[in-house]
Design a protein around this motif. Sequence first.
Motif, PDB file in Angstrom:
ATOM      1  N   SER A  42       0.830  -1.200   0.000  1.00  0.00           N
ATOM      2  CA  SER A  42       0.000   0.000   0.000  1.00  0.00           C
ATOM      3  C   SER A  42       0.864   1.248   0.000  1.00  0.00           C
ATOM      4  O   SER A  42       2.011   1.235   0.463  1.00  0.00           O
ATOM      5  CB  SER A  42      -0.908   0.012   1.234  1.00  0.00           C
ATOM      6  OG  SER A  42      -1.762  -1.112   1.249  1.00  0.00           O
ATOM      7  N   ASP A  43       0.314   2.330  -0.514  1.00  0.00           N
ATOM      8  CA  ASP A  43       0.995   3.614  -0.434  1.00  0.00           C
ATOM      9  C   ASP A  43       0.896   4.146   0.986  1.00  0.00           C
ATOM     10  O   ASP A  43      -0.144   4.002   1.641  1.00  0.00           O
ATOM     11  CB  ASP A  43       0.352   4.621  -1.392  1.00  0.00           C
ATOM     12  CG  ASP A  43       0.461   4.205  -2.848  1.00  0.00           C
ATOM     13  OD1 ASP A  43       1.344   3.375  -3.150  1.00  0.00           O
ATOM     14  OD2 ASP A  43      -0.331   4.694  -3.664  1.00  0.00           O
ATOM     15  N   LEU A  44       1.971   4.777   1.447  1.00  0.00           N
ATOM     16  CA  LEU A  44       1.968   5.348   2.793  1.00  0.00           C
ATOM     17  C   LEU A  44       1.314   6.730   2.799  1.00  0.00           C
ATOM     18  O   LEU A  44       1.300   7.435   1.788  1.00  0.00           O
ATOM     19  CB  LEU A  44       3.397   5.486   3.314  1.00  0.00           C
ATOM     20  CG  LEU A  44       4.163   4.209   3.633  1.00  0.00           C
ATOM     21  CD1 LEU A  44       5.512   4.561   4.248  1.00  0.00           C
ATOM     22  CD2 LEU A  44       3.371   3.323   4.587  1.00  0.00           C
ATOM     23  N   THR A  45       0.829   7.104   3.955  1.00  0.00           N
ATOM     24  CA  THR A  45       0.414   8.489   4.172  1.00  0.00           C
ATOM     25  C   THR A  45       1.598   9.226   4.771  1.00  0.00           C
ATOM     26  O   THR A  45       2.101   8.843   5.835  1.00  0.00           O
ATOM     27  CB  THR A  45      -0.791   8.587   5.132  1.00  0.00           C
ATOM     28  OG1 THR A  45      -1.904   7.906   4.545  1.00  0.00           O
ATOM     29  CG2 THR A  45      -1.157  10.044   5.389  1.00  0.00           C
ATOM     30  N   ILE A  46       2.056  10.234   4.062  1.00  0.00           N
ATOM     31  CA  ILE A  46       3.184  11.042   4.528  1.00  0.00           C
ATOM     32  C   ILE A  46       2.627  12.122   5.435  1.00  0.00           C
ATOM     33  O   ILE A  46       1.776  12.914   5.026  1.00  0.00           O
ATOM     34  CB  ILE A  46       3.929  11.666   3.340  1.00  0.00           C
ATOM     35  CG1 ILE A  46       4.383  10.574   2.369  1.00  0.00           C
ATOM     36  CG2 ILE A  46       5.120  12.493   3.820  1.00  0.00           C
ATOM     37  CD1 ILE A  46       4.883  11.105   1.037  1.00  0.00           C
ATOM     38  N   SER A  47       3.099  12.171   6.652  1.00  0.00           N
ATOM     39  CA  SER A  47       2.526  13.103   7.622  1.00  0.00           C
ATOM     40  C   SER A  47       2.882  14.550   7.315  1.00  0.00           C
ATOM     41  O   SER A  47       4.043  14.892   7.118  1.00  0.00           O
ATOM     42  CB  SER A  47       3.011  12.754   9.036  1.00  0.00           C
ATOM     43  OG  SER A  47       2.428  13.635   9.978  1.00  0.00           O
ATOM     44  N   ASN A  48       1.867  15.397   7.277  1.00  0.00           N
ATOM     45  CA  ASN A  48       2.094  16.835   7.172  1.00  0.00           C
ATOM     46  C   ASN A  48       1.820  17.521   8.499  1.00  0.00           C
ATOM     47  O   ASN A  48       1.775  18.750   8.582  1.00  0.00           O
ATOM     48  CB  ASN A  48       1.236  17.451   6.071  1.00  0.00           C
ATOM     49  CG  ASN A  48      -0.255  17.280   6.325  1.00  0.00           C
ATOM     50  OD1 ASN A  48      -0.655  16.546   7.243  1.00  0.00           O
ATOM     51  ND2 ASN A  48      -1.080  17.931   5.531  1.00  0.00           N
ATOM     52  N   LEU A  49       1.612  16.717   9.538  1.00  0.00           N
ATOM     53  CA  LEU A  49       1.378  17.226  10.885  1.00  0.00           C
ATOM     54  C   LEU A  49       2.384  16.604  11.839  1.00  0.00           C
ATOM     55  O   LEU A  49       2.623  15.398  11.793  1.00  0.00           O
ATOM     56  CB  LEU A  49      -0.040  16.880  11.361  1.00  0.00           C
ATOM     57  CG  LEU A  49      -1.201  17.403  10.526  1.00  0.00           C
ATOM     58  CD1 LEU A  49      -2.511  16.803  11.038  1.00  0.00           C
ATOM     59  CD2 LEU A  49      -1.253  18.921  10.577  1.00  0.00           C
ATOM     60  N   GLN A  50       2.968  17.404  12.691  1.00  0.00           N
ATOM     61  CA  GLN A  50       3.919  16.887  13.670  1.00  0.00           C
ATOM     62  C   GLN A  50       3.184  16.356  14.893  1.00  0.00           C
ATOM     63  O   GLN A  50       2.412  17.098  15.509  1.00  0.00           O
ATOM     64  CB  GLN A  50       4.900  17.981  14.090  1.00  0.00           C
ATOM     65  CG  GLN A  50       5.847  18.386  12.986  1.00  0.00           C
ATOM     66  CD  GLN A  50       6.847  19.440  13.430  1.00  0.00           C
ATOM     67  OE1 GLN A  50       7.784  19.733  12.708  1.00  0.00           O
ATOM     68  NE2 GLN A  50       6.655  20.011  14.603  1.00  0.00           N
TER      69      GLN A  50
END
Length: 261
Positions: free
Chosen positions: A111-119
């Motif tokens: 699966s494709d990962l979700t790249i976090s845009n929130l710390q």
Amino acid sequence: MKSIPHLLIFLFIISLAILPAGRALTIYGGSAGHITDPGGGLPWDNVGNTGVYLGAYTTGYWIITANHVGSTGITLAGTAYTSVGGSALRIGTTDLLLYRIDVSGGTPTLSDLTISNLQPDSGQAVKMIGDGSGTMTWGNNTVNSYGSYNLGNPAETTFGLFTTYSDIAGEGQAQGGDSGGALFYEYASGSWWLSGILSGIGTSEGTPFTASVAIAAYYGDIISIVGTKLSAVPEPATWAALLGSMVLIVTLIVRRRRLSS
């Protein structure tokens, strides 16, 4: 978990002659139960021996890793992939690197990962995955703090997420060779976001810690390189807009039909 003041971590990292490249994760209480997929949706198979598989994008199939690991190719779920020559791109002078893999022999069935845009906030629970000894290992931890660090060259700084290691059962600490491993946090039940790339290790006032590249700090840079997911689907807001347009079109058609009748 012992808390280390943000400023202390910052100064300690910068003052190191070299921050060692982060054997398998050390798990307090032993690694039993920590060398297989823990389930719960954690993207276990996306983490390889030298980095993390982000997914399939319009620009190719991308790996993200620590820059000092390099674009050496990767083994994912038992399948080896070579890197595409000339595809490696470093994010500024940070310890973060992206490169494409050659999928001419077949694409990863991951699966494709979700790249976090929130710390993740300090105190947020996270899971670390490393493969330094050739045995994938995961550990629990929490975000301690954030700050800048370098790997021996003060001119090459990275904004990092720090976790510490203490006598809590199941808590993890990176070891030499774990660089390029992953740190995830669970944004929602079963939804894990890639929030860090294991980069270095150190000790502050007797407390071991792991420095991971803080992904959210470089989200824009990463997306500008990898582009759009091949499997991209509209975000919830987009779906709402599309549905609204459909309702409008249907309403107009119905009204026109009524007028014509």
